[in-house]
Design a protein around this motif. Structure first.
Motif, PDB file in Angstrom:
ATOM      1  N   GLY A  80      -6.802   6.936  15.685  1.00  0.00           N
ATOM      2  CA  GLY A  80      -5.599   7.031  16.382  1.00  0.00           C
ATOM      3  C   GLY A  80      -4.424   6.580  16.101  1.00  0.00           C
ATOM      4  N   ASN A  81      -4.211   6.451  14.508  1.00  0.00           N
ATOM      5  CA  ASN A  81      -3.138   6.383  13.877  1.00  0.00           C
ATOM      6  C   ASN A  81      -2.315   7.461  13.074  1.00  0.00           C
ATOM      7  OD1 ASN A  81      -4.637   3.508  14.032  1.00  0.00           O
ATOM      8  ND2 ASN A  81      -2.202   2.972  13.522  1.00  0.00           N
ATOM      9  N   ILE A  82      -1.393   7.918  13.633  1.00  0.00           N
ATOM     10  CA  ILE A  82      -0.656   9.319  12.952  1.00  0.00           C
ATOM     11  C   ILE A  82       0.158   9.031  11.814  1.00  0.00           C
ATOM     12  CG2 ILE A  82       0.890  11.149  13.520  1.00  0.00           C
ATOM     13  CD1 ILE A  82      -0.427  11.171  16.321  1.00  0.00           C
ATOM     14  N   CYS A  83       0.062   9.618  10.833  1.00  0.00           N
ATOM     15  CA  CYS A  83       1.050   9.370   9.587  1.00  0.00           C
ATOM     16  C   CYS A  83       1.559  10.883   9.645  1.00  0.00           C
ATOM     17  CB  CYS A  83       0.320   9.221   8.394  1.00  0.00           C
ATOM     18  SG  CYS A  83       1.402   9.365   6.934  1.00  0.00           S
ATOM     19  N   ARG A  84       2.812  11.109   9.706  1.00  0.00           N
ATOM     20  CA  ARG A  84       3.565  12.284   9.565  1.00  0.00           C
ATOM     21  C   ARG A  84       3.767  12.821   8.010  1.00  0.00           C
ATOM     22  NH1 ARG A  84       4.634  16.282  11.515  1.00  0.00           N
ATOM     23  NH2 ARG A  84       6.730  16.410  12.668  1.00  0.00           N
ATOM     24  N   CYS A  85       3.633  11.699   7.377  1.00  0.00           N
ATOM     25  CA  CYS A  85       3.812  12.330   5.813  1.00  0.00           C
ATOM     26  C   CYS A  85       2.627  12.626   5.282  1.00  0.00           C
ATOM     27  CB  CYS A  85       4.222  10.934   5.045  1.00  0.00           C
ATOM     28  SG  CYS A  85       5.971  10.229   5.711  1.00  0.00           S
ATOM     29  N   GLY A  86       1.367  12.300   6.109  1.00  0.00           N
ATOM     30  CA  GLY A  86      -0.030  12.833   5.624  1.00  0.00           C
ATOM     31  C   GLY A  86      -0.624  11.961   4.473  1.00  0.00           C
ATOM     32  N   THR A  87      -0.536  10.684   4.744  1.00  0.00           N
ATOM     33  CA  THR A  87      -0.939   9.991   3.715  1.00  0.00           C
ATOM     34  C   THR A  87      -2.389   9.284   3.890  1.00  0.00           C
ATOM     35  OG1 THR A  87      -0.290   7.951   4.782  1.00  0.00           O
ATOM     36  CG2 THR A  87       1.204   8.907   3.195  1.00  0.00           C
ATOM     37  N   TYR A  88      -3.280  10.327   4.688  1.00  0.00           N
ATOM     38  CA  TYR A  88      -4.425   9.958   5.188  1.00  0.00           C
ATOM     39  C   TYR A  88      -5.404   9.695   3.738  1.00  0.00           C
ATOM     40  CZ  TYR A  88      -2.768  11.341   9.586  1.00  0.00           C
ATOM     41  OH  TYR A  88      -1.816  11.781  10.580  1.00  0.00           O
ATOM     42  N   ASP A  89      -5.428  10.411   3.028  1.00  0.00           N
ATOM     43  CA  ASP A  89      -6.344  10.475   1.669  1.00  0.00           C
ATOM     44  C   ASP A  89      -6.137   9.042   1.129  1.00  0.00           C
ATOM     45  OD1 ASP A  89      -7.085  12.768   2.421  1.00  0.00           O
ATOM     46  OD2 ASP A  89      -6.760  13.774   0.500  1.00  0.00           O
ATOM     47  N   ARG A  90      -4.765   8.825   1.104  1.00  0.00           N
ATOM     48  CA  ARG A  90      -4.640   7.352   0.274  1.00  0.00           C
ATOM     49  C   ARG A  90      -4.925   6.234   0.905  1.00  0.00           C
ATOM     50  NH1 ARG A  90       0.135  10.185  -1.113  1.00  0.00           N
ATOM     51  NH2 ARG A  90       1.569   9.065  -0.089  1.00  0.00           N
ATOM     52  N   ILE A  91      -4.765   6.372   2.310  1.00  0.00           N
ATOM     53  CA  ILE A  91      -5.173   5.414   3.324  1.00  0.00           C
ATOM     54  C   ILE A  91      -6.639   5.046   3.039  1.00  0.00           C
ATOM     55  CG2 ILE A  91      -5.552   4.626   5.734  1.00  0.00           C
ATOM     56  CD1 ILE A  91      -2.757   5.846   6.309  1.00  0.00           C
ATOM     57  N   ARG A  92      -7.397   6.165   3.065  1.00  0.00           N
ATOM     58  CA  ARG A  92      -8.753   5.915   3.011  1.00  0.00           C
ATOM     59  C   ARG A  92      -9.182   5.274   1.727  1.00  0.00           C
ATOM     60  NH1 ARG A  92     -12.100  11.452   2.752  1.00  0.00           N
ATOM     61  NH2 ARG A  92     -11.939  11.479   5.031  1.00  0.00           N
ATOM     62  N   ARG A  93      -8.598   5.745   0.796  1.00  0.00           N
ATOM     63  CA  ARG A  93      -9.026   4.936  -0.755  1.00  0.00           C
ATOM     64  C   ARG A  93      -8.460   3.736  -0.730  1.00  0.00           C
ATOM     65  NH1 ARG A  93      -6.774   9.979  -3.286  1.00  0.00           N
ATOM     66  NH2 ARG A  93      -4.727   8.816  -3.738  1.00  0.00           N
ATOM     67  N   ALA A  94      -7.395   3.381  -0.005  1.00  0.00           N
ATOM     68  CA  ALA A  94      -6.990   2.139  -0.237  1.00  0.00           C
ATOM     69  C   ALA A  94      -8.079   1.097   0.734  1.00  0.00           C
ATOM     70  CB  ALA A  94      -5.479   1.955   0.557  1.00  0.00           C
ATOM     71  N   ILE A  95      -8.488   1.629   1.959  1.00  0.00           N
ATOM     72  CA  ILE A  95      -9.500   0.762   2.639  1.00  0.00           C
ATOM     73  C   ILE A  95     -10.626   0.691   1.839  1.00  0.00           C
ATOM     74  CG2 ILE A  95     -10.751   0.821   4.684  1.00  0.00           C
ATOM     75  CD1 ILE A  95      -8.606   2.487   6.126  1.00  0.00           C
ATOM     76  N   HIS A  96     -11.151   1.610   1.044  1.00  0.00           N
ATOM     77  CA  HIS A  96     -12.380   1.458   0.214  1.00  0.00           C
ATOM     78  C   HIS A  96     -12.199   0.405  -0.824  1.00  0.00           C
ATOM     79  CE1 HIS A  96     -15.046   4.287   1.969  1.00  0.00           C
ATOM     80  NE2 HIS A  96     -14.390   5.425   1.762  1.00  0.00           N
ATOM     81  N   ARG A  97     -10.859   0.581  -1.379  1.00  0.00           N
ATOM     82  CA  ARG A  97     -10.448  -0.406  -2.482  1.00  0.00           C
ATOM     83  C   ARG A  97     -10.407  -1.973  -2.024  1.00  0.00           C
ATOM     84  NH1 ARG A  97      -6.983  -0.739  -7.192  1.00  0.00           N
ATOM     85  NH2 ARG A  97      -6.573   1.116  -7.371  1.00  0.00           N
ATOM     86  N   ALA A  98      -9.830  -2.138  -0.793  1.00  0.00           N
ATOM     87  CA  ALA A  98      -9.871  -3.541  -0.306  1.00  0.00           C
ATOM     88  C   ALA A  98     -11.143  -3.859   0.219  1.00  0.00           C
ATOM     89  CB  ALA A  98      -8.921  -3.374   1.113  1.00  0.00           C
ATOM     90  N   ALA A  99     -12.183  -2.996   0.737  1.00  0.00           N
ATOM     91  CA  ALA A  99     -13.490  -3.440   0.863  1.00  0.00           C
ATOM     92  C   ALA A  99     -14.346  -3.880  -0.303  1.00  0.00           C
ATOM     93  CB  ALA A  99     -14.116  -2.221   1.538  1.00  0.00           C
ATOM     94  N   GLY A 100     -13.918  -3.120  -1.325  1.00  0.00           N
ATOM     95  CA  GLY A 100     -14.526  -3.295  -2.654  1.00  0.00           C
ATOM     96  C   GLY A 100     -14.114  -4.502  -3.031  1.00  0.00           C
ATOM     97  N   GLU A 101     -12.941  -5.111  -2.832  1.00  0.00           N
ATOM     98  CA  GLU A 101     -12.604  -6.469  -3.509  1.00  0.00           C
ATOM     99  C   GLU A 101     -12.700  -7.422  -2.535  1.00  0.00           C
ATOM    100  OE1 GLU A 101      -8.417  -5.574  -4.256  1.00  0.00           O
ATOM    101  OE2 GLU A 101      -9.041  -4.362  -5.874  1.00  0.00           O
ATOM    102  N   GLY A 102     -12.938  -7.059  -1.256  1.00  0.00           N
ATOM    103  CA  GLY A 102     -13.485  -8.060  -0.032  1.00  0.00           C
ATOM    104  C   GLY A 102     -14.590  -8.820  -0.241  1.00  0.00           C
TER     105      GLY A 102
END
Lengths: 152, 665
Positions: A130-152
């Motif tokens: 439900g969250n749109i990014c018009r710059c198309g940063t979706y791939d990096r968002i997904r990577r960042a979530i994985h990164r945060a999950a790995g460190e959490g």
């Protein structure tokens, strides 16, 4: 005019507005918490995502009268010092471009990790759909979530 | 990159006085964006404080393309600054201090900043080195710089730039400082943390909509829903009754509702009863496409002519004809149009998310009736731009509303107004014919584009409309491009690259159609057509030349092919992007299928500084989330399949989406 007492980012705030007023504009225009963004006004873009008792909601369609005693968390209150693991990961992955949607993206991601500490790609896509990014940063968002999950 | 072009080497620097000490350079540079005219125009400030902090004034607008990081990188590279001590300030609009501030066309680095900012950094570095040499009584040639320090290795002495700044400021400015060999770049070519990344993840970044001057009121404007219409009269009784609404005023662009908060303004706007002049206008997308098609029946103005198309086409062994249509597109920036204005009798202050600070300043000064030097425009961050914010219509709304109510006002458009009152990418009707020789070589082609014009253009040709076809990378021996100018009431404007965003897809798809006709692989035909442009690469294989033209990726594994899978490559004007996409048939019997990008296409950022990582340039094509979300943002049309191909027999996958030119939804 009824006055509402809201719990926002750990503090009690009184606002004197019509109960129909949407939470987004109470945050932005009355309380000067401008980190939460306006994108569409009809809960279609996710830029206004905040937490109500930890659950991601769209502030642009949430009536202030609906909030009740629930704790409102905005991007400003996500972590003291702005060092939530997601914020750190967002910087590490260089996620933002224009950055306008990223408050909402971060709040949606934080709600996801609170419930699903190690989400799969599919779970991320579903939670973030439900969250749109018009710059198309979706791939990096997904990577960042994985990164945060790995460190959490 | 040439570093010694005479024109650009005439840059010079000027020392400025600064309170509190330090080195302060006002950087002058010829404004090559203004067509290489001789006038010198300054375009940036560089300041080194005694504390060692380096502050660079950025005089271009940032809408996500990263210019607030890219421009400081250029200075910091030559300065050998400590990147962790580099700060930015955003320049307010100024008529001439910074040269042309308009931020469009991916030109900030290429046209405005590259050499001037390198010279600025290099000059400051030489001055700091000279100051250290004088203090230590050694030759400047024995000194080196790194991370904000000057070092003398023989003696082990070193000094921070801040310690040397005062002494350096007293020295003459080198007229032609020595620039680094690009091979020695350590910052340019990397992707350092964006200087405002932390602000963007903590909600502190200040976009246009976040301006909060004291006493601010919040407003929205209802614009006439019919293009070319005007407000005749309105009844604001119900609007004024909305809790929080302070006033309702007519301005030249519509009716403004001013309130204590934006929600009240939106509710007031919904409660307005407005009648309009000239609201009988009725035109549909189908009408417009019909008129474009009719226009394309007759020859247009020649945009390019090579060889003898008629003769070559007559001699071709096979011909292919096709018609493509592209719809109007809104920019749909994430941050809806907005502007904040505080108009007083003797001065104006604006907080504007604008790609056009000088245009905003001039407009505000004129509307408010105050001098330019008393019109302050703070340039805010933008939630996307793509050309939409080079227009100043939203600035006018804010200035007129603030003037009318005598208070600082933030005008925010609803999303609906934002979509309905854009300057759209023009709809286009494009007819192509191609002639193939017996061996499958493209020997002749014609392209006829019917579309509204964004700019006047040369000889009546709107260069935007024919971009990427008039300047095709292919060397077609007999080639004719024509432009048919359409006129109607729909406002059109610069939308991203404009022409290349559709014409590249159209032309490359046509190449595919030709290849199918010739029984060749599209890549093979591309390479052969590219190889015809042999003059600058004699003897090279066509494929190798095609690689040089960016049409074929070197060293990349070929994408898996099969039903529903494929890979296409195309080159548009400027060669800044390569996109790869994959088609997914959604289900049997669904002719529309679904297109998704395997990864965000490798649009290089407009700022050629950050080559360390390729990323979508300001939001090219979405990643791999689904189509419905794209549609919600009005973004779907950016996917190439949204141009409607139609073959020679008039078949086309589907009709264009209806778009109402009039009427409120």
């Amino acid at each position: 005019m009824p006055a509402y007492t809201l719990r926002i980012n750990g503090a009690s705030r009184q606002v004197d507005v019509d109960g129909e007023t949407r939470l987004l504009w109470v945050l932005r225009d009355i309380l000067n918490l401008t980190g939460t963004k306006f994108g569409c006004g009809i809960a279609q873009c996710g830029a206004c995502t905040v937490h109500l008792d930890g659950a991601a909601v769209r502030a642009c369609t949430t009536r202030v009268a609906q909030v009740g005693t629930r704790e409102v968390t905005t991007i400003e209150g996500l972590a003291p010092g702005g060092d939530h693991p997601l914020q750190t990961a967002w910087i590490a992955e260089d996620v933002p471009q224009c950055g306008y949607c990223q408050s909402g993206q971060l709040m949606a991601a934080a709600a996801l990790l609170a419930k699903t500490p190690k989400p799969s790609d599919g779970e991320i896509d579903t939670a973030m759909a439900g969250n749109i990014c018009r710059c198309g940063t979706y791939d990096r968002i997904r990577r960042a979530i994985h990164r945060a999950a790995g460190e959490g | 990159m040439a570093t010694t072009r005479p024109m650009e080497r005439r840059d010079f620097l000027k020392l400025g006085a600064v309170a509190g000490g330090g080195l302060f350079l006002l950087i002058y540079a010829p404004d090559s964006a203004a067509g290489g005219e001789a006038a010198l125009s300054p375009n940036a400030f560089l300041r080194i404080d005694p504390s060692g902090a380096v502050t660079i004034t950025v005089a271009r607008s940032d809408m996500g393309q990263g210019v607030r990081t890219a421009l400081p990188m250029i200075v910091a590279e030559e300065l050998d600054a400590d990147w962790d001590r580099v700060h930015i300030t955003q320049a307010d609009a100024h008529p001439d201090r910074y040269g042309r501030m308009m931020t469009v066309g991916s030109t900030s680095v290429r046209n405005g900043a590259w050499l001037p900012l390198r010279n600025a950094g290099a000059a400051a570095r030489e001055m700091l080195v000279a100051a250290a040499a004088a203090q230590w009584g050694v030759s400047a040639s024995t000194l080196r710089t790194e991370r904000g320090r000057v070092r003398h290795d023989a003696s082990g002495r070193s000094a921070g730039y801040g310690e040397l700044a005062d002494a350096a400021a007293a020295l003459p400015i080198p007229a032609a400082p020595t620039l680094k060999d690009p091979a020695r770049f350590t910052l340019i070519g990397t992707s350092p943390l964006q200087l405002d990344a932390r602000d963007k993840v903590t909600g502190r970044a200040a976009y246009g909509i976040d301006a909060r001057p004291p006493g601010l009121l919040f407003a929205t404007v209802v614009h006439p829903p019919v293009f070319g219409s005007r407000v005749k009269s309105f009844d604001a009784t119900k609007a004024r009754a909305v809790t929080g609404v302070r006033s309702v005023v007519q301005i030249s662009t519509g009716v403004a509702v001013v309130a204590e908060h934006t929600w009240a303004a939106f509710q007031g706007a919904r409660a307005l009863a407005i009648t309009y002049e000239n609201d009988g206008f009725a035109m549909s997308s189908a009408d417009i496409f019909r008129s474009l098609a009719a226009l394309a029946e007759s020859p247009g103005v020649e945009a390019k002519r090579v060889g003898d198309v008629q003769a070559a086409m007559a001699g071709a062994s096979a011909r292919v004809e096709a018609t493509y249509e592209a719809p109007y597109l809104a920019h749909a920036t994430m941050e809806p149009m907005n502007c904040t204005a505080d108009v007083r009798p003797d001065r104006v202050e604006l907080w504007a998310p604008t790609q056009n600070p000088q245009g905003a300043q001039q407009l505000a000064a004129r509307l408010a009736g105050v001098p330019l030097d008393r019109t302050v425009v703070h340039v805010q961050l933008m939630g996307c731009g793509w050309g939409r914010r080079s227009s100043t219509d939203f600035v006018q709304d804010a200035v007129e509303t603030s003037k009318a109510v005598g208070a600082p006002v933030q005008v925010v458009w609803t999303r609906e107004e934002d979509m309905q009152h854009d300057f759209y990418r023009p709809a286009a009707h494009v007819r192509l014919t191609g002639g193939l020789s017996a061996d499958g070589t493209l020997v002749a082609a014609t392209v006829r584009v019917a579309a509204q014009a964004i700019s006047g253009g040369r000889n009546g040709v709107d260069s935007n409309a024919v971009a990427s076809v008039a300047d095709t990378p292919y060397a077609i021996p007999n080639y004719l491009v024509e432009y048919c100018r359409a006129t109607n009431e729909v406002p059109v404007g610069y939308w991203r690259s404009v022409g290349p965003s559709q014409n590249t897809f159209i032309f490359e798809s046509f190449i595919d159609e030709l290849a199918a006709k010739a029984g060749a692989r599209p890549g093979r035909l591309q390479a052969r057509a590219a190889g015809q442009r042999a003059a600058h690469a004699p003897g090279a294989e066509p494929r190798r030349r095609a690689i040089g033209l960016g049409l074929v990726a070197p060293g990349r594994p070929r994408a898996r092919r099969g039903p529903g899978r494929g890979q296409g490559r195309a080159r548009g004007r400027g060669g800044r992007g390569v996109a790869r996409a994959r088609a997914h048939p959604r289900a049997q019997g669904d002719p529309r299928g679904r297109l998704r990008a395997d990864h965000p296409p490798a649009h290089r950022r407009g700022t050629d500084v950050r080559l360390g990582r390729r990323r979508p340039h300001g939001g090219a094509v979405r990643g791999d989330h689904d189509r419905e979300r794209a549609r919600a943002a009005g973004q779907l049309q950016q996917l190439p399949h949204a141009a409607h191909g139609r073959d020679a027999r008039g078949r086309r996958p589907r009709d264009p989406e209806p778009c109402r030119a009039g009427g409120r939804g």
